[in-house]
Design an enzyme around this catalytic site. Structure first.
Site, short mmCIF file in Angstrom:
data_model
loop_
_atom_site.label_atom_id
_atom_site.label_comp_id
_atom_site.label_asym_id
_atom_site.label_seq_id
_atom_site.Cartn_x
_atom_site.Cartn_y
_atom_site.Cartn_z
N MET A 92 0.84 -1.17 0.00
CA MET A 92 0.00 0.00 0.00
C MET A 92 0.89 1.24 0.00
SD MET A 92 -2.80 1.32 2.80
CE MET A 92 -2.08 0.42 4.13
N PRO A 93 1.02 1.94 -1.12
CA PRO A 93 1.84 3.15 -1.17
C PRO A 93 1.22 4.28 -0.34
CG PRO A 93 1.34 2.37 -3.38
CD PRO A 93 0.50 1.59 -2.43
N LEU A 94 2.08 5.01 0.35
CA LEU A 94 1.67 6.19 1.09
C LEU A 94 2.59 7.33 0.66
CD1 LEU A 94 0.27 7.84 3.31
CD2 LEU A 94 1.93 6.89 4.91
#
Length: 73
Positions: free
Chosen positions: A1-3
């Site tokens: 999950m990219p942040l």
């Protein structure tokens, strides 16, 4: 999950922030080919008095620039 976290000095219109969020979201989706619901983008706005560069706050820089402009008028 990219942040993705973005920090900006306060002062931009809500529409500009919304456009930034959408554009960064799409860039991450395109670059990483991850599912869109898993992408997180956070924009933090910092008061100019709480951000410094070169030992001077952004608020001080703005005030100094305004004084210089007013002297030239």
């Amino acid at each position: 999950m990219p942040l993705v976290e973005i920090t900006l000095a306060e002062g931009r219109a809500p529409e500009q922030i919304r456009t930034l969020l959408a554009d960064v979201h799409q860039a991450v989706h395109k670059a990483l080919d991850v599912p869109e619901p898993s992408i997180r983008v956070v924009v933090r706005e910092v008061p100019p008095a709480h951000w410094s560069a070169g030992g001077q706050t952004l608020a001080e820089r703005a005030a100094s620039a305004n004084q210089t402009e007013n002297k030239g008028s």
